[in-house]
Design an enzyme around this catalytic site. Structure first.
Site, PDB file in Angstrom:
ATOM      1  N   SER A  43       0.737  -1.233   0.042  1.00 23.86           N
ATOM      2  CA  SER A  43       0.032  -0.103  -0.041  1.00 23.86           C
ATOM      3  C   SER A  43       0.668   1.287   0.131  1.00 23.86           C
ATOM      4  CB  SER A  43      -0.931   0.108   1.220  1.00 23.86           C
ATOM      5  OG  SER A  43      -0.367   0.253   2.340  1.00 23.86           O
ATOM      6  N   LYS A  83       0.915   4.065   6.710  1.00 20.59           N
ATOM      7  CA  LYS A  83       0.394   4.930   5.814  1.00 20.59           C
ATOM      8  C   LYS A  83       0.912   6.319   5.895  1.00 20.59           C
ATOM      9  CE  LYS A  83      -2.820   1.893   4.998  1.00 20.59           C
ATOM     10  NZ  LYS A  83      -2.888   1.105   3.761  1.00 20.59           N
TER      11      LYS A  83
END
Length: 184
Positions: A43, A83
């Site tokens: 991600s 993230k």
């Protein structure tokens, strides 16, 4: 003979004391200053690669503030997520035509250049689907992965995160050794 035994006992006690101090210091450093984490998934690609190891600075959680653009490790229910902070408490976050807007102002995301190029090569006209506007509540953070087409984040399932859920900021990759680098 007796003085030799006393000397050995004293030496053993000194070593034991040094070991206990070292263990206590290591635990304090590991729990409050910095800790290693493993990147799980793609991600954050190409910024971070699957299975890379990063050191996370945990002090900002206690004596500082998180900034927009920080790469953070998040404590989920059963897993950790890596993230990038996009929206801070009080921000309004919106994506229109592959352009990020924070509080109505365009925000440059240079770390997405390679992914935007790859998306176009793969036949997509944009990297990030439109969303928002999303108002980030007080004490919450809006996060997204850099690999926007392959990231579960605040847009699509993970929701917003509190400061308490953020373990800290990633400062550099330390493994594999031949790919050590800063992350921010």
């Amino acid at each position: 003979m007796k003085s030799e035994n006393v000397s050995k006992k004293k030496s053993i006690l000194e070593w034991a004391k040094a070991i206990v101090i070292a263990v206590v210091l290591a635990l304090l450093i590991r729990n409050f200053i910095f800790a290693p984490y493993v990147v799980d998934g793609d991600s954050m690609y190409p910024t971070l690669h699957n299975r890379e190891r990063v050191f996370v600075n945990m002090t900002v959680k206690y004596i500082g503030e998180f900034d927009r653009g920080d790469i953070v490790v998040l404590n989920g229910d059963d897993v950790h997520y890596v993230k990038r902070i996009i929206g801070l408490p009080g921000d309004t976050v919106e994506m229109k035509n592959d352009q990020l807007y924070i509080n109505g102002k365009k925000v440059d995301e240079p770390y997405l250049a390679a992914n935007k190029k790859r998306a176009k090569q793969d036949g997509f006209d944009h990297l990030t689907d439109d969303f928002g506007p999303v108002k980030v509540p007080d004490n919450k953070y809006f996060v997204m992965g850099d690999n926007r087409r392959n990231s579960m984040d605040s847009r699509n399932g993970l929701g917003l995160f509190t400061k308490k859920q953020i373990a800290g900021t990633s400062k550099f990759v330390f493994y594999p050794f031949n790919e050590m680098r800063k992350t921010n």
